[in-house]
Design a protein around this motif. Sequence first.
Motif, PDB file in Angstrom:
ATOM      1  N   ASP A 135      -9.139  13.156   5.967  1.00  0.00           N
ATOM      2  CA  ASP A 135      -8.295  14.191   6.570  1.00  0.00           C
ATOM      3  C   ASP A 135      -9.046  14.914   7.682  1.00  0.00           C
ATOM      4  O   ASP A 135      -8.484  15.198   8.737  1.00  0.00           O
ATOM      5  N   LEU A 136     -10.326  15.214   7.429  1.00  0.00           N
ATOM      6  CA  LEU A 136     -11.128  15.906   8.447  1.00  0.00           C
ATOM      7  C   LEU A 136     -11.300  15.019   9.678  1.00  0.00           C
ATOM      8  O   LEU A 136     -11.176  15.489  10.812  1.00  0.00           O
ATOM      9  N   ILE A 137     -11.554  13.727   9.469  1.00  0.00           N
ATOM     10  CA  ILE A 137     -11.723  12.810  10.599  1.00  0.00           C
ATOM     11  C   ILE A 137     -10.433  12.741  11.406  1.00  0.00           C
ATOM     12  O   ILE A 137     -10.439  12.806  12.633  1.00  0.00           O
ATOM     13  N   ARG A 138      -9.304  12.655  10.692  1.00  0.00           N
ATOM     14  CA  ARG A 138      -8.008  12.609  11.382  1.00  0.00           C
ATOM     15  C   ARG A 138      -7.762  13.882  12.161  1.00  0.00           C
ATOM     16  O   ARG A 138      -7.246  13.851  13.287  1.00  0.00           O
ATOM     17  N   PHE A 139      -8.155  15.001  11.580  1.00  0.00           N
ATOM     18  CA  PHE A 139      -7.941  16.289  12.234  1.00  0.00           C
ATOM     19  C   PHE A 139      -8.814  16.402  13.482  1.00  0.00           C
ATOM     20  O   PHE A 139      -8.348  16.779  14.560  1.00  0.00           O
ATOM     21  N   LYS A 168      -2.326   5.039  10.024  1.00  0.00           N
ATOM     22  CA  LYS A 168      -3.257   3.902   9.998  1.00  0.00           C
ATOM     23  C   LYS A 168      -4.695   4.348  10.251  1.00  0.00           C
ATOM     24  O   LYS A 168      -5.628   3.580  10.038  1.00  0.00           O
ATOM     25  N   ASN A 169      -4.843   5.565  10.737  1.00  0.00           N
ATOM     26  CA  ASN A 169      -6.155   6.031  11.158  1.00  0.00           C
ATOM     27  C   ASN A 169      -6.939   6.612   9.981  1.00  0.00           C
ATOM     28  O   ASN A 169      -7.120   7.812   9.868  1.00  0.00           O
ATOM     29  N   GLU A 221       0.828  -1.198   0.000  1.00  0.00           N
ATOM     30  CA  GLU A 221       0.000   0.000   0.000  1.00  0.00           C
ATOM     31  C   GLU A 221       0.866   1.253   0.000  1.00  0.00           C
ATOM     32  O   GLU A 221       1.765   1.393   0.817  1.00  0.00           O
ATOM     33  N   VAL A 222       0.583   2.126  -0.968  1.00  0.00           N
ATOM     34  CA  VAL A 222       1.231   3.431  -0.982  1.00  0.00           C
ATOM     35  C   VAL A 222       0.109   4.445  -1.083  1.00  0.00           C
ATOM     36  O   VAL A 222      -0.708   4.356  -1.996  1.00  0.00           O
ATOM     37  N   ILE A 223       0.026   5.343  -0.134  1.00  0.00           N
ATOM     38  CA  ILE A 223      -1.058   6.308  -0.169  1.00  0.00           C
ATOM     39  C   ILE A 223      -0.493   7.711  -0.275  1.00  0.00           C
ATOM     40  O   ILE A 223       0.370   8.097   0.507  1.00  0.00           O
ATOM     41  N   SER A 224      -0.967   8.441  -1.284  1.00  0.00           N
ATOM     42  CA  SER A 224      -0.475   9.818  -1.397  1.00  0.00           C
ATOM     43  C   SER A 224      -1.499  10.803  -0.854  1.00  0.00           C
ATOM     44  O   SER A 224      -1.138  11.841  -0.345  1.00  0.00           O
ATOM     45  N   SER A 225      -2.792  10.484  -0.961  1.00  0.00           N
ATOM     46  CA  SER A 225      -3.801  11.368  -0.378  1.00  0.00           C
ATOM     47  C   SER A 225      -4.924  10.528   0.191  1.00  0.00           C
ATOM     48  O   SER A 225      -5.379   9.576  -0.423  1.00  0.00           O
TER      49      SER A 225
END
Lengths: 319, 297
Positions: free
Chosen positions: A152-156, A164-165, A142-146
């Motif tokens: 992103d909002l949930i992580r923030f 991993k979140n 797995e390679v994730i760029s975005s």
Amino acid sequence: MVDNRQQWKAWLYLAPAIVLLLIFTVWPIINTVVMSFMEGYSGLLKAGGQASFSIGVNNFARVIGQPTFQQSLKNTILLCVLTVPISTVLALLIAVALNSIKVFQKGLQTVFFLPYVTNSIAIGMVFAAMFNIIGNIGTRREVISSYGVINDLIRFISGNPNPKNYINWINNGSDYWANMFVMVVYIVWNALPFKILVLLGGLQSINKQYYDAAKVDSTPRWRVLTRITVPLLSPMLAYVVITGFIGGFKEYTSIVGIFGENMGPAHAPGRMNTMVGLIYDSLEQNKQGEASAAALILFGIILVVTMINLWVSKKKTHY
Amino acid sequence: MSENTTKIMQARDMKKKGTTQKVGKVFGLIGVYAFLLIMAIIVLFPFYWMLISSLKSLAEYRLSPPTFIPRAFLFSNYIDAFTTANLGRLFLNTMYVGVVSTLLSLVITIFTAFAFARLEFKGKELLFAALLATMMIPGELFTITNFSTVISFGWLNTYTVLIVPFLVSIFYIYLLRQNFLQIPNELYLAAKVDGTSDFKYLWKVMVPLSLPTLISITILKMMGAWNSYIWPRLVANDEAHRMITNGLRNAFTTTSGDVNYPVQMAAVALVSAPLFLVFVFLRKYIMSGVSRSGIKG
């Protein structure tokens, strides 16, 4: 007394509509019922269909027996049962709130109507982009760029920027319920404007005297909502629930908007298919008999659900 | 205690009660506005995201966490979108189908609604009830047969196939008939006395008086053409006749590999823009038409 001249004239005015209706509405109704009993019928000879068929109820049995039918029925019912109550309650709260304010009322009303004037495929693509993860996901490496703006909002908000979140919403390897969640969010967003418009119209026609009486008795807000507003609004609520269910059972393009014509994430195409999607699949495979049977089943379901809705609303609505 | 003091105390109590009520009311109002504001932000967010994404470079779009205002406004995405999806051709196709089908549909709707509202003929009520009953049937049921019908007519991949099967809308007929019925009978009788023909009365009196409903119908019909997807995909999905929604979906179907998302979002914005413009200028007509329908497009 109806004179003959006027009779003749009336039919002349009706002629264009009648001709078109006979070809594109009346004939299809008859033909669909007939075709549904023509077993294994595929009418388009040029596309490799055959003219031979036997008469029976096998089409219905074959449609119902397909695993894709059970999956589509499950998806359609889930979408209805989840989106109609959520969108109705939200629309009611928004309409009541809008009705209780004076400043910015018109402006906010316009904002809440905006999702109506959209193209459900186009905005579905925007929702897909918001939930989409860019990268090589669902594979061993797995390679994730975005992660997509929603992740992103949930992580923030959760304050946990751990890589991993994140939730795989719609991409390769995503979970069924994650897919379903995205669909529910999108359909509710899309269903709100019409419901708010109808409910707000209903609220504005409620006699102010009821609220004045409640004010004299200093009735708490919640009781005013449940004891005055909802009962008096019940015909409108019944209307939006019934049209919501009918629309829900015909859900199709919103799924195409999010998942494309695959009707599912990359690893499980067709997983999010609906009843309408099933009809078009049969039609595109040149199986008119089965498509007709599926369409009649859908019509039957919509009829039964509408009857139940009407029966319940007759008992519960207050006129 | 003197009478005066009691009065003062009473007044003070009243004031106190009034203030607590007022404070409660203000807090309630703040709550209401806060709720509406949050919901409005949620409702608007996808539009905002579409717009800012359409202006980003691909590298910036891929940033995580994302930027909420583009660092540089890349308007060239819109030009790329226009050429990638061949939007010009799609716009023209859709406009042509929309305009022609709206005009023809209006004429048919006006004639039919007039017959049902003003003329007398045998079986009028029964026919009207039968027409209303067909509104309950899901459109997919008609599509199966209509697909075979238009193929046998040789209409595949023509503009005709996109226009003719949907010219009659029972809902529009119903809407206009209701409006026609509201026009007082005296007007009709007066016109009759003056020797005006039915046809002339219809166009000179009834149509102008029903203009708001006709505008609502026009907008809903145009929006319908703009948003149609399933039928065109089935019967006219060639380059020359492709409609805008199909073109948009087709141009960006590959979800794997290097999809240029900003360009995709620019295309989505371009397709959405005409709907917004119509909405901004003709909001009243759309809302009044929609609240009576329950039908999208």
